[in-house]
Design an enzyme around this catalytic site. Sequence first.
Site, PDB file in Angstrom:
ATOM      1  CB  SER A  41      34.650  31.743  53.602  1.00 13.11           C
ATOM      2  OG  SER A  41      35.204  33.056  53.678  1.00 13.11           O
ATOM      3  CG  ASP A  42      32.134  33.578  59.587  1.00 13.21           C
ATOM      4  OD1 ASP A  42      31.440  33.154  60.518  1.00 13.21           O
ATOM      5  OD2 ASP A  42      32.396  34.786  59.426  1.00 13.21           O
ATOM      6  CE1 TYR A  43      38.217  39.347  59.421  1.00 15.57           C
ATOM      7  CE2 TYR A  43      36.169  40.519  59.011  1.00 15.57           C
ATOM      8  CZ  TYR A  43      37.526  40.531  59.229  1.00 15.57           C
ATOM      9  OH  TYR A  43      38.196  41.736  59.261  1.00 15.57           O
TER      10      TYR A  43
END
Length: 739
Positions: A279-281
């Site tokens: 996932s992104d952050y």
Amino acid sequence: MSKYAWCLVVTMFYGISAVAQNYEAKVDSIMSLMTLQEKIGQTVMYGGSWDQTGPIVGVDNGKYIIEGNMGAMLNAMSVKGTRDLQKLAVEESRLGIPLLFGYDVIHGHRTIFPINLGLSASWDLKMIEESSRIAAEEASAEGLHWTFAPMVDVSREPRWGRISEGAGEDVYLSSEIAKAYVRGFQGDDLSLPNTILACAKHYVAYGAAQAGRDYHTVNMGEGELRNVYLPPFKATVDAGVETFMSAFNELNGVPTSGNKFTLRDILRDEWNFKGFVVSDYTSINEMIPHGFAKDSTDAARIGMNSGVDMDMMGHVYRKHLKTLVEEGKVSEDYINDACRRILLAKFKLGLFDNPYRYIDEERENTTKYKPEFLAKAREIAAASSVLLQNNNNALPIDKNIKSIAFIGPLVKDEYDILGNWAAKGDRNGKAVSVFEGASEYLKPNQILYAKGCDILKEDESGFNEAISISKQADEIVLVMGEGHHMSGEAASRTNLKIPGIQPRLIQKIREANPNKKITLVLMNGRPLNLSEEIKTVDAILEVWFPGTMGGAATADLLFGTVNPSGKLTVTFPRNVGQVPIYYNMKNTGRPIPENNPNEDYKSNYIDVPNTPLFVFGHGLSYTKFAYADLKLSTHQMTFSNTITASVEITNTGNYDGYEIVQLYIRDKVGSVTRPVKELKGFEKIFLKKGESKVVTFTISVDTLKFYNSEMKYTVEPGEFEIAIAPSSDFKFKHIFTLN
Ligand code: GLC
């Protein structure tokens, strides 16, 4: 079983792994020893303290590593740092599974290259691959296994700060550049300690954020998604990319970090991608504010069920997945798939053979800033720069000139020059400023300098000094633009002008020197509105944020050691009101007639023309290139043959130089409307002055394919226009027919 015994078992696996190269079997063996929570632990990534790239979410790394509740870390690096952390994982956790260390190595690690939008303007796939190869050498020497790059988001949104991180507005060029980055980072053999996993991000359509506001809503038809935003990601899969990163944005109401259609139906089922998706952050958690998940448990459920294999910084997988599996809300098969993909990546990197393979003090101390890296950075920075305007042949400047006034907040800059996302690039004195670069060409008594003003501060107190020295000099070089923080993540702008009072200073310098040659060197992370500046200065040299050797490269261009060759990969609008504006738009039902631009009831504005200030593919040289008329091998193409298009190009000027020759096609009629032109090929050639070369492109049915009204990737018979040109500003003159 005692910890020692487990280590013995695991050591056996290391031994086995050195012999057998069948990773799948080894992964299955290890997984047969893992508890459900340990498998979940592999899907967890937390951050170290060597950098901060998002809101810090409190973690106790050591505890999670020893518990087996962490599979990877971001923002943790250095030989010492990664050794200490890896020892915790390998020697303290029950199964001793090594960690992955990832970081945002975007356009260089220590030796910083131009920002990616600049790199793309080189149109030089070899250089782009070399830049990422060098980045991988430096990053891996500091213990890193994985970079969160390349960013392959197509964008036609100069308001969006992250347009700086991509390869511009075109699908074909972005796809070719994406493959070059993957080749450079991953090399041919991931088991070598100087190759690192690449990561195609941000999947998908992040660059189409409404109004260019970062993280904003994205809505588009499936045709636009498949014809514009997906292809560069598919190109990375074709290039063997090992990881993907899901994005922050929603797509048609479904967040892309919880989007089964993109993450499973397309990425897994259609493209057969075998790597893992991170996932992104905290983008999984963010499905709660998106209004798509009720709470963090729900977010974890959606994320895993949709196909996100690893949770970056979100805590939700570590906390909730075991319960969700026990409650039957998440299939354990999904956990197994995610864990398997992550372990496979670790095997490919050789981390099970030797978890400390990337840990070598000698290499760490001798790799960064190698002279050959810096030399390459200088060459690439020059090749990435675009000469937008050169009236009165203001450039190149004769280095024997009596005096030059260098004016502007970025003349002596060694900080912003590295751009927004410069990994571990040294912003305190390592970078070469334009002033320093010019000093290699000029004696001290030839250079006059005044800062004049700041980038943003509204303080004109420096104007008088700047105007005074401008009057004393024979020529003037302004070095101005944006601060590095004005593009990149969470840095969108509604105003595309050169920021602050810099424009006012430019005007005053011109008023004080009505007939003097003035060159504007621009450092910026997006297309700017230069409608005023093109009337005020003679030359405009776009150097983007050119990196560690940027000032030296800029001087090489200013004084003619290097002939500019870069060409724009994004359109520069006349003003923000034209946005989005890009070269391959649709014709509409009421296009402006070429022979009557002022005809009423046409698709136009009443205040500015439809044309941009600088088109996609624009870039001047110190020489001139003449294009003879295009020759086609035939005007009748069939589904089983190809045709060739050729043009002879001649360097008719006084400088040797590179020319980026572009092939454009127009599909005149389709089952869906087609763009007025599409880049379908390019070749960068070198011609000595007076030299000619024939450039030939081959067109096949694959060249012409697109997703049609039934979402079939196909080609439809009919008429196609074709051109080979120096930029996207041309008129088609040739047609072929496909039957
Ligand atoms: C950031 C960015 C992404 C980056 C990640 C890790 O928020 O969106 O590009 O790779 O977090 O730093």
